[in-house]
Design a protein around this motif. Structure first.
Motif, PDB file in Angstrom:
ATOM      1  N   VAL A 129       3.991 -36.302  -4.871  1.00 23.47           N
ATOM      2  CA  VAL A 129       5.253 -35.639  -4.532  1.00 23.47           C
ATOM      3  C   VAL A 129       6.360 -36.680  -4.332  1.00 23.47           C
ATOM      4  CG1 VAL A 129       6.433 -34.216  -2.817  1.00 23.47           C
ATOM      5  CG2 VAL A 129       4.102 -33.655  -3.494  1.00 23.47           C
ATOM      6  N   TYR A 130       5.980 -37.857  -3.760  1.00 28.86           N
ATOM      7  CA  TYR A 130       7.005 -38.857  -3.457  1.00 28.86           C
ATOM      8  C   TYR A 130       6.872 -40.153  -4.249  1.00 28.86           C
ATOM      9  CZ  TYR A 130       7.960 -35.799   0.499  1.00 28.86           C
ATOM     10  OH  TYR A 130       8.274 -34.718   1.267  1.00 28.86           O
ATOM     11  N   VAL A 186       6.717 -42.881  -7.137  1.00 26.86           N
ATOM     12  CA  VAL A 186       7.313 -43.038  -8.464  1.00 26.86           C
ATOM     13  C   VAL A 186       6.713 -44.260  -9.147  1.00 26.86           C
ATOM     14  CG1 VAL A 186       9.443 -43.418  -9.737  1.00 26.86           C
ATOM     15  CG2 VAL A 186       9.473 -42.020  -7.695  1.00 26.86           C
ATOM     16  N   ILE A 204       7.228 -43.211   1.862  1.00 24.93           N
ATOM     17  CA  ILE A 204       6.100 -42.374   2.298  1.00 24.93           C
ATOM     18  C   ILE A 204       5.588 -42.843   3.663  1.00 24.93           C
ATOM     19  CG2 ILE A 204       3.680 -41.760   1.815  1.00 24.93           C
ATOM     20  CD1 ILE A 204       4.400 -41.872  -1.179  1.00 24.93           C
ATOM     21  N   PHE A 255      -0.864 -34.842  -3.203  1.00 25.60           N
ATOM     22  CA  PHE A 255       0.275 -34.853  -2.282  1.00 25.60           C
ATOM     23  C   PHE A 255       1.086 -36.139  -2.404  1.00 25.60           C
ATOM     24  CE2 PHE A 255      -1.940 -31.329  -0.252  1.00 25.60           C
ATOM     25  CZ  PHE A 255      -0.865 -30.482  -0.047  1.00 25.60           C
ATOM     26  N   LEU A 256       0.423 -37.266  -2.673  1.00 24.16           N
ATOM     27  CA  LEU A 256       1.167 -38.524  -2.811  1.00 24.16           C
ATOM     28  C   LEU A 256       2.114 -38.498  -4.010  1.00 24.16           C
ATOM     29  CD1 LEU A 256      -1.535 -41.178  -1.886  1.00 24.16           C
ATOM     30  CD2 LEU A 256       0.524 -40.609  -0.610  1.00 24.16           C
TER      31      LEU A 256
END
Lengths: 220, 161
Positions: A57-58, A60, A73, A54-55
């Motif tokens: 997803v945001y 970079v 986040i 899930f991390l």
């Protein structure tokens, strides 16, 4: 009952009862709570895998955006603080449970014949878990991450003759840079999880095949 | 006991497990859904008057392109969006300004002087100089901005969100 029929239909084809009997309903000697640390570690690994997915997803993995994407986040994404918080604390907890699991195995002499391979795969799993901790620590790209990794990669640098080369392999160059961040990220989300998954498979197969050892008696 | 009104042990366990399972599923599932759809729940708004330069510099009766950029924060980064408009000066103090976004699927249109039409390169949508659809798939005329003239400078009202 229709749901019984459905279960029978599935069971006939998948052999679920056999799997259940072998995996969950197997005989175990009378043991204590220290023998649950392996399962606790497995649970934490699954938790880390889920929150980690899930991390991504945001998050970079670039020097320009790593820190700000984590800020995003933590402060903007709904329940982002929770997902990252679980991943952060779960990581620490997993190192603890892995280590205690290893201590228990050692002090209960469970690593002896015929469980040597279980122990060996466990050792690699322990080192892989530490590797996850080491590579994950850099990813926030804050001061603490940067300097911890500077020091952490400096340590292999002290190896005689090949030290500098090892350090350059870890850093992906002479300096700690965006290349380091990218390769740490890659190792953190692909190489080590794949290794861990494979070894957990072997480790569990051995645990189920051989069974767990009883608490040693003073006469043993 | 089996014939009494009271629930038997097996059914009680089933109900309790079902209930607790649902609660736990919701406690885990809802934050996860919230986490994934989080950016979609925030709509960025903008409300600004954009200066397009002195009106007297625009030729009368000829759609003239003008472009500008606006930046805003998306997540963790600054996004620079470019906007294109066509200014059609209709008098000494009047002008209509169209967005260059095709109303079909948002490709960018251009003014074709020979055809005297705006043409969309994607699906051959066409608009006349007053922005009305003159051919192709666009369902509605070009978007026309609210304009104002302040000390000879033409402005358009950019409203988003």
């Amino acid at each position: 009952m229709t749901d019984e029929k459905v279960m029978d239909w599935l069971d006939e084809r998948l052999g679920l009862t056999a799997v259940y009997n072998t995996v969950l309903d197997r005989n175990v000697p009378k043991v204590n709570w220290w023998y649950t640390l392996g399962s606790a570690t497995l649970f934490l690994f699954i938790l880390q895998a889920a929150t980690g997915i899930f991390l991504t997803v945001y998050y970079v993995p670039s020097p320009d955006h790593a820190y700000s994407s984590i800020n995003y986040i933590m402060n903007e994404v709904t329940f982002g603080w929770l997902v990252r918080g679980i991943h952060h604390w779960g990581a620490t907890l997993m190192v603890i449970t892995v280590f205690m699991h290893m201590l228990r195995t050692f002090f209960m002499a469970a690593y002896k014949y015929p469980r040597e391979l279980t122990w060996l795969t466990g050792v690699i799993l322990f080192l892989s878990t530490l590797g996850m901790g080491f590579t994950g620590y850099l990813l926030p790209w804050n001061q603490r991450a940067y300097w911890a990794t500077t020091v952490g990669t400096e340590i292999p640098g002290t190896v005689p003759f090949i030290g500098d080369f090892l350090m350059r392999i870890l850093r992906g160059g002479t300096d700690l840079s965006g290349v380091t961040l990218a390769r740490f990220f890659s190792v953190h989300i692909w190489f080590l999880p794949a290794t861990i998954l494979l070894l957990i498979g072997i480790h569990l197969y051995l645990v189920i095949r051989i069974g767990i050892s009883a608490v040693p008696h003073t006469d043993d | 006991m089996a014939n009494s009104h009271s629930i038997n042990r097996r059914d009680f366990v089933k109900v309790v497990v079902g209930f607790l399972g649902t609660v736990m599923g919701a406690v885990i599932g809802l934050p996860v859904i919230g986490y994934l759809i989080s950016p979609a729940t925030k709509v960025s708004k903008s409300d600004a008057w954009i200066p397009l330069g002195s009106l007297e510099d625009y030729p009368t009766g000829v759609p003239t392109p003008f472009s500008f950029t606006r930046s805003k924060i998306n997540g963790w980064e600054k996004t620079v969006n470019s906007y294109g408009v066509y200014v059609l000066k209709t008098g000494e103090t009047e002008a209509t300004v169209f967005s260059n976004i095709c109303t079909h699927l948002s490709c960018r249109i251009t003014w074709h002087e020979g055809d005297q039409e705006y043409v969309c390169p994607c699906h051959d949508g066409r608009f006349d100089s007053s922005g009305k659809v003159s051919g192709g798939p666009p369902p509605e005329p070009l978007f026309e901005y609210e304009t104002k003239l302040e000390e000879g400078i033409l402005h358009i009202h950019l409203l988003e969100g």
